[in-house]
Enzyme design. Structure first.
Site, PDB file in Angstrom:
ATOM      1  N   LEU A   1      14.460 -11.926  22.949  1.00 17.94           N
ATOM      2  CA  LEU A   1      13.458 -11.773  21.888  1.00 17.94           C
ATOM      3  C   LEU A   1      14.129 -11.523  20.523  1.00 17.94           C
ATOM      4  CD1 LEU A   1      10.307 -11.177  21.324  1.00 17.94           C
ATOM      5  CD2 LEU A   1      11.002  -8.784  21.406  1.00 17.94           C
TER       6      LEU A   1
ATOM      7  N   ASP B   1      -1.172  -1.731  10.430  1.00 21.32           N
ATOM      8  CA  ASP B   1      -1.944  -0.926   9.473  1.00 21.32           C
ATOM      9  C   ASP B   1      -2.790   0.139  10.190  1.00 21.32           C
ATOM     10  OD1 ASP B   1      -2.872  -0.161   7.022  1.00 21.32           O
ATOM     11  OD2 ASP B   1      -4.301  -1.801   6.799  1.00 21.32           O
TER      12      ASP B   1
ATOM     13  N   HIS C   1       2.354   7.731  11.707  1.00 20.77           N
ATOM     14  CA  HIS C   1       3.538   6.859  11.720  1.00 20.77           C
ATOM     15  C   HIS C   1       4.374   7.108  12.979  1.00 20.77           C
ATOM     16  CE1 HIS C   1       2.463   5.536   7.807  1.00 20.77           C
ATOM     17  NE2 HIS C   1       2.784   6.652   7.175  1.00 20.77           N
TER      18      HIS C   1
HETATM   19  C1  FPP Z   1       0.605   1.204   7.416  1.00 17.67           C
HETATM   20  O1  FPP Z   1      -0.318   2.219   7.733  1.00 17.67           O
HETATM   21  C2  FPP Z   1       1.880   1.481   8.044  1.00 17.67           C
HETATM   22  C3  FPP Z   1       3.061   1.678   7.389  1.00 17.67           C
HETATM   23  C4  FPP Z   1       3.202   1.637   5.923  1.00 17.67           C
HETATM   24  C5  FPP Z   1       4.291   1.997   8.119  1.00 17.67           C
HETATM   25  C6  FPP Z   1       4.404   1.344   9.465  1.00 17.67           C
HETATM   26  C7  FPP Z   1       5.384   2.077  10.294  1.00 17.67           C
HETATM   27  C8  FPP Z   1       5.329   2.171  11.648  1.00 17.67           C
HETATM   28  C9  FPP Z   1       4.308   1.533  12.483  1.00 17.67           C
HETATM   29  C10 FPP Z   1       6.336   2.929  12.405  1.00 17.67           C
HETATM   30  C11 FPP Z   1       7.543   2.120  12.720  1.00 17.67           C
HETATM   31  C12 FPP Z   1       8.398   2.170  11.555  1.00 17.67           C
HETATM   32  C13 FPP Z   1       9.659   1.785  11.457  1.00 17.67           C
HETATM   33  C14 FPP Z   1      10.302   2.107  10.172  1.00 17.67           C
HETATM   34  C15 FPP Z   1      10.446   1.077  12.487  1.00 17.67           C
HETATM   35  P1  FPP Z   1      -0.903   3.087   6.540  1.00 17.67           P
HETATM   36  O2  FPP Z   1      -0.029   4.273   6.345  1.00 17.67           O
HETATM   37  O3  FPP Z   1      -1.070   2.225   5.329  1.00 17.67           O
HETATM   38  O4  FPP Z   1      -2.281   3.514   7.132  1.00 17.67           O
HETATM   39  P2  FPP Z   1      -3.643   3.727   6.310  1.00 17.67           P
HETATM   40  O5  FPP Z   1      -3.990   2.372   5.730  1.00 17.67           O
HETATM   41  O6  FPP Z   1      -4.601   4.161   7.360  1.00 17.67           O
HETATM   42  O7  FPP Z   1      -3.372   4.746   5.269  1.00 17.67           O
END
Ligand code: FPP
Length: 255
Positions: free
Chosen positions: A141, A30, A47
């Site tokens: 893994l 997150d 992201h």
């Molecule tokens: C949450 O942060 C994150 C996500 C919804 C996407 C997670 C994706 C990655 C870490 C990249 C790797 C991805 C793949 C597909 C392999 P948020 O956007 O909710 O952050 P915020 O709460 O600060 O808005």
């Protein structure tokens, strides 16, 4: 990306002792959006950096002798985000599989996807299948990617599958045990997570592994996911090493 084959136990700097690693660590990655916004960047940059963090985490988990990591990469609720962000996340998954799959395979990583494939674009569903098929016999893994995943839907899907078996006479209602139910979930055959790490300060499960988390330890970290580095991972592992897991029983000392 390379996942190191040398698996060394983590020595806690604080205690100078060897920490037994959890077998299965699950991550709620997150804070990508907040990380980017704080830098005046578009959320998608968060992201993109989050994917770099994921690569480091996979490598580090291999070094620490962890057997399974599960990552919450796209929830069934994430479809409600703006279309541009959803399509960026789809593209990121595509790039991750296309660019990293051969290296992950060489590093003996076994990939498993959990979540519903029904609403996915056929190209993405095919890539996910390819990643699973190519790495099926790997013995290093286990990387479990929760994509288009929601725990409640997963539980309902498992209940329907078991009900169908009862209807067809393959099972009796009394055969529906906890073990049978666990086996019918997307994670069937995998151990439950010992440790669930959520970055970015939020303290909730957000529909992630609700059944499987029954006895998991939780670790919440204030860093946003793009800033979650090896030292932060080790801190979580040290904290886990100091937890006493009782599974509803008592400490040996108290008996
Ligand atoms: C949450 O942060 C994150 C996500 C919804 C996407 C997670 C994706 C990655 C870490 C990249 C790797 C991805 C793949 C597909 C392999 P948020 O956007 O909710 O952050 P915020 O709460 O600060 O808005």
């Amino acid at each position: 990306m390379s996942v190191s084959p040398d698996r060394s136990p983590h020595v806690s700097a604080a205690e100078g002792s060897s920490v037994k690693p959890p077998r299965h660590v699950a991550f709620i990655m997150d804070g990508n959006g907040r990380w980017a916004t704080a830098r005046g960047l578009p959320r998608t940059e968060g992201h993109r950096h989050g994917l770099e963090t994921l690569r480091r985490v996979i490598r580090h988990a291999g070094k620490r002798g962890i057997d399974v990591i599960t990552i919450y990469s796209f929830s069934s609720e994430n479809w409600s985000r703006p279309e541009t962000e959803v399509s960026f996340l789809m593209g990121l998954l595509r790039r991750f599989v296309q660019r990293d799959l051969s290296e992950l395979h060489e590093a003996n990583v076994r990939i498993r996807i959990i979540g519903s494939r029904d609403d996915l674009e056929p190209g993405i569903a095919a890539l996910l299948q390819e990643a699973e098929d190519l790495t099926r016999n790997n013995t290093g893994l286990n990387l479990v990617v929760a994509f288009n995943y929601g725990a409640r839907v997963e539980i309902v899907r498992a209940a329907k599958a078991l009900a169908q078996k009862v209807l067809s006479g393959e099972m009796r209602p009394e055969d529906i045990t906890e073990t049978a139910f666990s086996g019918a979930l997307d994670t069937g055959g995998l151990p439950d997570p010992d440790l669930i790490i959520r970055t970015s300060g939020e303290m909730r499960l957000s529909n992630f592994l609700l059944w499987q988390a029954a006895y998991s330890e939780f670790y919440f970290c204030d860093k946003h996911w793009p800033d979650f580095d090896e030292a932060a991972f080790d801190e979580a592992l040290t904290c886990f090493g100091n937890r006493q897991r009782r599974y509803g029983g008592l400490d040996a000392k108290a008996l």
